[in-house]
Design an enzyme around this catalytic site. Structure first.
Site, PDB file in Angstrom:
ATOM      1  N   HIS A 167       0.971  -1.163   0.080  1.00  0.00           N
ATOM      2  CA  HIS A 167      -0.116  -0.115  -0.009  1.00  0.00           C
ATOM      3  C   HIS A 167       0.863   1.129   0.123  1.00  0.00           C
ATOM      4  O   HIS A 167       0.424   2.547   0.220  1.00  0.00           O
ATOM      5  CB  HIS A 167      -0.770  -0.091   1.256  1.00  0.00           C
ATOM      6  CG  HIS A 167      -2.179   0.859   1.230  1.00  0.00           C
ATOM      7  ND1 HIS A 167      -2.243   1.771   2.350  1.00  0.00           N
ATOM      8  CD2 HIS A 167      -2.962   1.066   0.246  1.00  0.00           C
ATOM      9  CE1 HIS A 167      -3.454   2.461   1.819  1.00  0.00           C
ATOM     10  NE2 HIS A 167      -3.796   2.129   0.590  1.00  0.00           N
ATOM     11  N   LYS A 204       3.210   4.403  -1.196  1.00  0.00           N
ATOM     12  CA  LYS A 204       3.355   5.372  -2.182  1.00  0.00           C
ATOM     13  C   LYS A 204       4.622   5.983  -1.859  1.00  0.00           C
ATOM     14  O   LYS A 204       4.595   6.922  -1.145  1.00  0.00           O
ATOM     15  CB  LYS A 204       2.334   6.441  -2.114  1.00  0.00           C
ATOM     16  CG  LYS A 204       0.778   5.665  -2.506  1.00  0.00           C
ATOM     17  CD  LYS A 204       0.074   5.417  -1.313  1.00  0.00           C
ATOM     18  CE  LYS A 204      -1.487   4.891  -1.552  1.00  0.00           C
ATOM     19  NZ  LYS A 204      -2.039   4.213  -0.560  1.00  0.00           N
ATOM     20  N   ASP A 250      16.846  10.795  -7.687  1.00  0.00           N
ATOM     21  CA  ASP A 250      18.371  11.002  -7.376  1.00  0.00           C
ATOM     22  C   ASP A 250      18.912  10.775  -6.077  1.00  0.00           C
ATOM     23  O   ASP A 250      20.040  11.273  -5.675  1.00  0.00           O
ATOM     24  CB  ASP A 250      18.863  12.492  -8.128  1.00  0.00           C
ATOM     25  CG  ASP A 250      18.331  12.557  -9.380  1.00  0.00           C
ATOM     26  OD1 ASP A 250      18.597  11.284  -9.917  1.00  0.00           O
ATOM     27  OD2 ASP A 250      18.453  13.665  -9.949  1.00  0.00           O
ATOM     28  N   HIS A 259      -9.585  11.184   1.878  1.00  0.00           N
ATOM     29  CA  HIS A 259      -8.651  10.256   1.579  1.00  0.00           C
ATOM     30  C   HIS A 259      -7.285  10.454   2.586  1.00  0.00           C
ATOM     31  O   HIS A 259      -6.433   9.943   2.649  1.00  0.00           O
ATOM     32  CB  HIS A 259      -8.343   9.925   0.350  1.00  0.00           C
ATOM     33  CG  HIS A 259      -7.694   8.657  -0.117  1.00  0.00           C
ATOM     34  ND1 HIS A 259      -6.465   8.407  -0.272  1.00  0.00           N
ATOM     35  CD2 HIS A 259      -8.420   7.473   0.072  1.00  0.00           C
ATOM     36  CE1 HIS A 259      -6.320   7.248  -0.619  1.00  0.00           C
ATOM     37  NE2 HIS A 259      -7.258   6.564  -0.350  1.00  0.00           N
ATOM     38  N   LYS A 279      -4.670  10.858   5.378  1.00  0.00           N
ATOM     39  CA  LYS A 279      -4.443  10.008   6.536  1.00  0.00           C
ATOM     40  C   LYS A 279      -3.525  10.507   7.511  1.00  0.00           C
ATOM     41  O   LYS A 279      -2.186  10.483   7.206  1.00  0.00           O
ATOM     42  CB  LYS A 279      -3.644   8.454   5.827  1.00  0.00           C
ATOM     43  CG  LYS A 279      -4.524   7.867   4.830  1.00  0.00           C
ATOM     44  CD  LYS A 279      -3.627   7.130   4.030  1.00  0.00           C
ATOM     45  CE  LYS A 279      -4.234   6.737   2.589  1.00  0.00           C
ATOM     46  NZ  LYS A 279      -5.531   6.143   2.786  1.00  0.00           N
ATOM     47  N   ASP A 290      -1.011  17.353  19.894  1.00  0.00           N
ATOM     48  CA  ASP A 290      -0.664  18.510  20.903  1.00  0.00           C
ATOM     49  C   ASP A 290      -0.027  19.507  19.816  1.00  0.00           C
ATOM     50  O   ASP A 290       0.583  20.418  20.264  1.00  0.00           O
ATOM     51  CB  ASP A 290       0.435  18.024  21.884  1.00  0.00           C
ATOM     52  CG  ASP A 290      -0.008  17.143  23.012  1.00  0.00           C
ATOM     53  OD1 ASP A 290      -1.371  17.044  22.973  1.00  0.00           O
ATOM     54  OD2 ASP A 290       0.599  16.606  23.595  1.00  0.00           O
TER      55      ASP A 290
END
Length: 502
Positions: free
Chosen positions: A243, A245, A250, A420, A422, A427
């Site tokens: 999952h 991404k 470089d 979507h 996440k 704090d």
């Protein structure tokens, strides 16, 4: 999701086949089948007990087996076997640990840098280093990229500037307008001699056309599927998906976050409309951790070892505010890394815990941490979608809302399209941003990668974005939510019963 639907269709076909056979061959087949299922359920129940799982997980699986004795048997074969998971990924876990010790083990931290963190922040940092083997970096610059409109142009621009190599790792890649923009840039760079490696999840990207892949391969791009499944109904690898991404250019610039490559992630899908997501730009020392995660995944699938200075020599940002850690989690780790870090951040919170997650199916530990924080007077806010993309997950999530609202958690539904993002902010000083949802699949099954930020400018930006999102959201009222129809409560409970599979 498609593969899970495919599994359901397969099971329905099996039941239909048994019914037809019974009509022709008589009731003895039904008796034999019942005996087989009964023995299987007893055997699987015994295995679940001796694995010493979390009691709630054990109870969930036993309920699934009791409620769906035939179907539950097949579900356990594909989704429930902890011992298979440990066996499948034991070697990868050992190799990854060795690689991180080789690459990151000598990174030096002075006391002045550590003193920049508070006591409980240092505790979270040490836990992240122990579990993820990735040291904190105080020499890394990060920038929050809000939505695809900021993220994709930034990624494409950095790809165009690549001189030596490009590494990409995505769960979903689509052959659409945005996908072809990426493809065209990668083809051009490969034709100009830049090394391009592209790792895509075989299940998440099952719709990706052969023509798309072949065009990249002809240009010299190394295109590799992660954990391909040739026999989807007879192979439990289907349940352990990549999952992550990741983009690394470089060895100096990196990207990680919630966005896959597809038109819906830039708001071009009519059903979803605006796609609210969050990605992170990374420049400096911590890119090495992101690179190492990619290189180990690449080695796992290809057998090609690339832990070389040419790929592991990031920039060193001298003047920078705060600390950054890139941490990998997955079924190959000894501990449930991302979940434990979330738990640590939640239990250390003094003032606030703000969570944005499209899929909210917490296990007992996370649920208890959230409720305890709210009952202790911590400002706990949960931001979730108002529009589902996976209905079973959506309604399973709602089954948790009553007890959260009772504990004092403020729940908001995002109204401006599909949420979507996440993100977790604690704090207003510490934050996590990455690929991991607040659900059991991300905690126990998927390969994930999250950035943990300590007092950086990016945390301040995440706070600002979260407050803006609340302005486009509706807060759930406890009393009104409890009045939803009884059939809805039953449906939510049924979906929650299936939570070990989601």
């Amino acid at each position: 999701m498609f593969k899970r639907i495919q599994l359901f269709v397969f099971l329905i076909m099996v039941v239909g086949f048994l019914y037809i056979v019974t009509e022709f061959w008589g009731s003895w087949i039904v008796t034999a089948y019942s005996i087989f299922i009964s023995i299987s359920v007893v055997f699987i129940s015994f295995l679940i007990f001796i694995e010493n799982r979390n009691p709630s997980q054990t109870l969930n699986w036993l309920l699934v087996l009791a409620a769906f004795p035939g179907v539950g048997f097949f579900f356990y074969l594909f989704f429930g076997q902890n011992f298979r998971k440990r066996k499948m990924f034991k070697q990868k876990a050992e190799l990854d640990l060795r690689a991180f010790r080789q690459v990151e083990g000598s990174r030096f931290l002075n006391q002045r840098e550590l003193n920049e963190l508070g006591d409980y922040q240092r505790q979270s940092f040490r836990l992240a280093q122990r579990l993820g083997h990735s040291p904190i970096s105080f020499h890394t610059d990060t920038r929050v990229l809000t939505n695809g409109s900021e993220s994709f142009p930034a990624m494409l621009e950095e790809l165009k500037q690549a001189e030596h190599h490009i590494h990409l790792e995505f769960y979903i890649v689509r052959d659409d307008q945005l996908g072809n923009e990426f493809k065209d840039v990668l083809v051009e760079k490969a034709n100009n001699g830049v090394e391009v490696r592209f790792l895509y999840d075989a299940v998440g990207s099952w719709e990706l056309s052969n023509g798309f892949k072949e065009e990249l391969k002809r240009a010299g791009v190394e295109m590799v599927p992660f954990s391909p499944v040739k026999l989807p109904f007879l192979n439990n690898k289907i349940n352990f998906r990549n999952h992550r991404k990741i983009v690394v250019v470089d060895g100096k610039i990196g990207f990680a976050g919630g966005l896959n490559i597809g038109d819906e992630y830039i708001g071009r899908n009519k059903y979803y409309g605006n796609w609210r997501d969050t990605h992170l730009y990374v420049r400096g020392e911590a890119v090495r951790s992101l690179q190492t995660i990619f290189l180990q995944d690449w080695y796992y699938m290809t057998g090609k070892a690339l832990l070389k200075p040419a790929y592991l020599s990031p920039e060193y940002i001298i003047e920078n505010k705060g600390g950054v850690q890139l941490v990998a989690g997955g079924p190959d780790t000894e501990w449930e890394t991302i979940k434990m870090l979330f738990f640590s951040l939640m239990t250390s919170a003094q003032q606030s815990i703000w969570i944005a997650s499209p899929y909210f199916i917490p296990d007992t530990d996370i649920l208890s941490a959230i409720k305890t924080a709210a009952l202790s007077g911590v400002d706990v806010k949960l931001l979730v979608p108002n529009r589902p993309d996976k209905k079973i997950v959506f309604y399973a999530s709602q089954s948790y809302y009553p007890e959260l609202l009772e504990a004092g958690v403020k729940i908001y539904r995002y109204n401006e399209g599909f949420l979507h993002s996440k993100v977790m902010i604690v704090d207003q000083e510490l934050a996590s941003i990455g690929t991991s949802n607040m659900d059991m699949r991300s905690f126990h099954l998927n390969f994930e990668v999250n950035a943990f930020l300590y007092k950086t400018d990016s945390v301040e930006q995440l706070v600002t974005d979260f407050e803006k999102d609340l302005q486009h959201s509706t807060q759930l009222e406890h009393s009104r939510f409890l009045k939803r129809p009884i059939f809805m409560k039953i449906y939510e409970s049924t979906c929650r019963l299936l939570s070990p599979l989601l």
